[in-house]
Design an enzyme around this catalytic site. Structure first.
Site, mmCIF file in Angstrom:
data_model
loop_
_atom_site.group_PDB
_atom_site.id
_atom_site.type_symbol
_atom_site.label_atom_id
_atom_site.label_comp_id
_atom_site.label_asym_id
_atom_site.label_seq_id
_atom_site.Cartn_x
_atom_site.Cartn_y
_atom_site.Cartn_z
ATOM 1 N N GLU A 41 -47.793 14.914 70.708
ATOM 2 C CA GLU A 41 -48.928 14.155 70.075
ATOM 3 C C GLU A 41 -48.315 14.417 68.556
ATOM 4 O OE1 GLU A 41 -52.115 16.831 69.568
ATOM 5 O OE2 GLU A 41 -53.664 15.077 69.346
ATOM 6 N N LYS A 117 -57.016 8.327 71.190
ATOM 7 C CA LYS A 117 -57.561 9.754 71.782
ATOM 8 C C LYS A 117 -59.038 9.653 71.475
ATOM 9 C CE LYS A 117 -56.879 14.471 70.589
ATOM 10 N NZ LYS A 117 -56.623 15.645 69.852
ATOM 11 N N CYS A 161 -53.763 15.863 74.189
ATOM 12 C CA CYS A 161 -54.222 16.872 73.974
ATOM 13 C C CYS A 161 -55.483 17.648 74.289
ATOM 14 C CB CYS A 161 -53.929 17.315 72.325
ATOM 15 S SG CYS A 161 -53.871 18.968 71.994
HETATM 16 O O1 AKG Z 1 -58.072 22.328 72.822
HETATM 17 C C1 AKG Z 1 -57.332 22.959 72.170
HETATM 18 O O2 AKG Z 1 -57.278 24.114 72.388
HETATM 19 C C2 AKG Z 1 -56.408 22.463 71.075
HETATM 20 C C3 AKG Z 1 -56.571 21.006 71.031
HETATM 21 C C4 AKG Z 1 -55.663 20.431 70.022
HETATM 22 O O3 AKG Z 1 -55.018 20.998 69.361
HETATM 23 C C5 AKG Z 1 -55.742 18.802 69.706
HETATM 24 O O4 AKG Z 1 -56.446 18.270 70.284
HETATM 25 O O5 AKG Z 1 -55.194 18.457 68.652
#
Ligand code: AKG
Length: 286
Positions: A41, A117, A161
């Site tokens: 990401e 996203k 993510c």
């Molecule tokens: O869900 C999480 O603990 C982290 C998610 C995250 O860092 C993101 O989506 O950028």
């Protein structure tokens, strides 16, 4: 067998340098036999890699359109190396809005899938505060892509993510759209990553009987925070096939898609779902 690689990066302040290192690792992975290489990401620019004061400006400056210089670079690279590249994610500008977006590029250099996203990360804890929505607009479309790799076709689901915490998305990608491989490029913070990252990836793999390919950002950021890393590839049984230890690097695994089909026949969990019951409005109250 489909040889897939995950690239783990330590995001630095300089966007051009991040992209150069990503390219270097893509070349290493391709030379080692990977036919599909996946980046993390925000691989070209990660917000907390820059000093907090300038974050908003950096996001805006880093953002690009599609097509744009970063996608064109990935397209040229995929074409030169004859591989597929999953472009992790980067800041995309569409009109006035910024999105957290990834693309898949095929060996002909064509962009096959553009995913924005859907679930934007938010944390309001004493030890971790983050609100991705302050800079980024959520996507509204589920994206799956049909790929032709080494004479075999497969369907892959694109996610990013924080999406990993929403199993509904993965269920749709697999049960409705037939995904065999689920991509989860990430930049998990250490606070949540140390206990949840591997657990969530393996759970999504097992419950959906699918491969999970999860390249991640790693390392200390300018604001003192740490990214968890531990990029990994998980098989449909939930076994971690390959992982990257602390630091930058590449991990490769061979995905046996024919065996996946047999496994789904032998254990017909997906066929045994009861969606009518879940959506039924009649409830028995005892
Ligand atoms: O869900 C999480 O603990 C982290 C998610 C995250 O860092 C993101 O989506 O950028």
């Amino acid at each position: 067998m489909l040889n897939v690689a995950v690239v783990q990066l330590h995001p630095l302040e300089n966007k051009a340098a991040n992209i150069d290192r990503a390219e270097g690792f893509i070349r290493v992975a391709a030379a080692a036999g990977a036919r599909l290489v996946a980046l993390p990401e925000y691989f070209s620019c990660y917000g907390r890699a820059v000093s907090p004061v300038s974050v908003a400006a950096v996001y805006g400056e880093a953002a690009e359109t599609i097509p744009g210089p970063t996608t064109e670079r990935l397209q040229a690279l995929a074409h030169e190396l004859g591989i597929h590249i999953h472009g992790g994610s980067f800041f995309e500008r569409r009109g006035d809005a910024l999105y957290n977006t990834n693309v898949i590029v095929d060996p002909a250099g064509d962009v096959l899938g553009v995913y924005r996203k859907i679930h934007l990360f938010e944390a309001r804890a004493p030890e971790l505060t983050y609100r991705e929505e302050s800079a980024v607009t959520p996507g509204t479309e589920i994206v799956f892509t049909d790929l032709e790799v080494d004479g075999r076709s497969t369907t892959v689901g694109q996610t990013i993510c924080y999406d990993i915490r929403f199993p509904e998305l993965y269920r749709v990608l697999v049960a409705e759209y037939g995904s065999e491989i689920l991509f989860v490029p990430a930049a998990f913070p250490r606070e949540t990553g140390r206990d949840h990252w591997e657990l969530l990836l393996r759970a999504r793999a097992v419950e959906n009987q699918a491969f999970v390919v999860a390249p991640a950002q790693w390392g200390e950021q300018a604001d003192g925070s740490w990214l968890h890393g531990r990029s990994m590839i998980v098989d449909p049984w939930g076994t971690v096939m390959a992982t990257v230890p602390d630091g930058e690097g590449v991990a490769i695994a061979s995905l046996d898609l024919d065996r996946l089909a047999t496994y789904r026949q032998n254990y017909p969990n997906l066929q045994n779902r009861q969606p009518d019951v879940y959506s039924s409005s009649s409830k028995e109250v005892v």
